[in-house]
Design a protein around this motif. Structure first.
Motif, PDB file in Angstrom:
ATOM      1  N   LEU A  64       9.424  -0.644  -4.496  1.00  7.66           N
ATOM      2  CA  LEU A  64      10.260  -1.824  -4.325  1.00  7.66           C
ATOM      3  C   LEU A  64       9.671  -3.033  -5.051  1.00  7.66           C
ATOM      4  O   LEU A  64      10.403  -3.807  -5.676  1.00  7.66           O
ATOM      5  CB  LEU A  64      10.419  -2.156  -2.838  1.00  7.66           C
ATOM      6  N   ASP A  65       8.367  -3.180  -4.978  1.00  6.85           N
ATOM      7  CA  ASP A  65       7.706  -4.291  -5.657  1.00  6.85           C
ATOM      8  C   ASP A  65       7.893  -4.186  -7.169  1.00  6.85           C
ATOM      9  O   ASP A  65       8.179  -5.166  -7.842  1.00  6.85           O
ATOM     10  CB  ASP A  65       6.218  -4.307  -5.312  1.00  6.85           C
ATOM     11  N   THR A  76       0.798  -1.214   0.000  1.00  7.46           N
ATOM     12  CA  THR A  76       0.000   0.000   0.000  1.00  7.46           C
ATOM     13  C   THR A  76       0.834   1.270   0.000  1.00  7.46           C
ATOM     14  O   THR A  76       0.420   2.268  -0.545  1.00  7.46           O
ATOM     15  CB  THR A  76      -0.950   0.018   1.212  1.00  7.46           C
ATOM     16  N   GLY A  77       1.988   1.255   0.612  1.00  6.63           N
ATOM     17  CA  GLY A  77       2.809   2.457   0.670  1.00  6.63           C
ATOM     18  C   GLY A  77       3.532   2.720  -0.642  1.00  6.63           C
ATOM     19  O   GLY A  77       3.795   1.816  -1.429  1.00  6.63           O
ATOM     20  N   ARG A  78       3.844   3.973  -0.886  1.00  6.46           N
ATOM     21  CA  ARG A  78       4.516   4.359  -2.130  1.00  6.46           C
ATOM     22  C   ARG A  78       5.885   3.684  -2.235  1.00  6.46           C
ATOM     23  O   ARG A  78       6.250   3.169  -3.285  1.00  6.46           O
ATOM     24  CB  ARG A  78       4.692   5.878  -2.187  1.00  6.46           C
ATOM     25  N   PHE A  79       6.644   3.676  -1.150  1.00  8.92           N
ATOM     26  CA  PHE A  79       7.961   3.060  -1.156  1.00  8.92           C
ATOM     27  C   PHE A  79       7.845   1.555  -1.402  1.00  8.92           C
ATOM     28  O   PHE A  79       8.609   0.972  -2.171  1.00  8.92           O
ATOM     29  CB  PHE A  79       8.680   3.329   0.179  1.00  8.92           C
TER      30      PHE A  79
END
Length: 132
Positions: free
Chosen positions: A18-19, A11-14
């Motif tokens: 990474l995904d 859910t997070g931008r970071f």
């Protein structure tokens, strides 16, 4: 204590970055095709049932001339990121714009032939080249 359910997707931008960086080019391409399917309001190919009338979209992987019962037939494989579908135009040797790598929207009745989904003589709409 009850465990708090975690979301399936990051859910997070970071975390999303990474995904995305850890995914292969093929996985990213499949995800992009599936997003395009949702955006156009089409049915995912993997969700198409036998004898159902559907509207699907995807990219043509291959285009071949393969006669069926002595009649020329243009056959193409349409892929939307979830599954593949054979699109067959009976009585046609070629169609302008139908070439590998081209995106299109096709609609018609799905049938099963030799364990594969097939769409015979569909209505189709070529996607503009600028959207590819």
């Amino acid at each position: 204590m009850s465990a708090v359910p975690r979301p399936e997707k990051p859910t997070g931008r970071f975390r999303r970055m990474l995904d995305r960086l850890s995914s292969s080019q093929e996985e990213l391409h499949h995800a992009e095709l599936q997003q395009d399917t949702e955006a156009t309001g089409c049915t995912r190919i993997c969700d198409c049932d036998d004898r159902a009338i559907v509207k699907v979209t995807g990219t043509l992987r291959t285009v071949t001339l393969r006669p069926r019962a002595g009649v020329p037939a243009l056959e193409a494989e349409l892929f939307d990121g979830s599954a593949a579908l054979d699109v067959v135009w009976l009585g046609r040797r070629s169609i302008a714009g139908i070439e590998p790598g081209r995106k299109l929207i096709a609609s018609g009745r799905i049938s099963m032939s030799r364990g594969r989904r097939v769409l015979f003589n569909p209505r189709y709409e070529l996607r503009p080249l600028g959207q590819e």
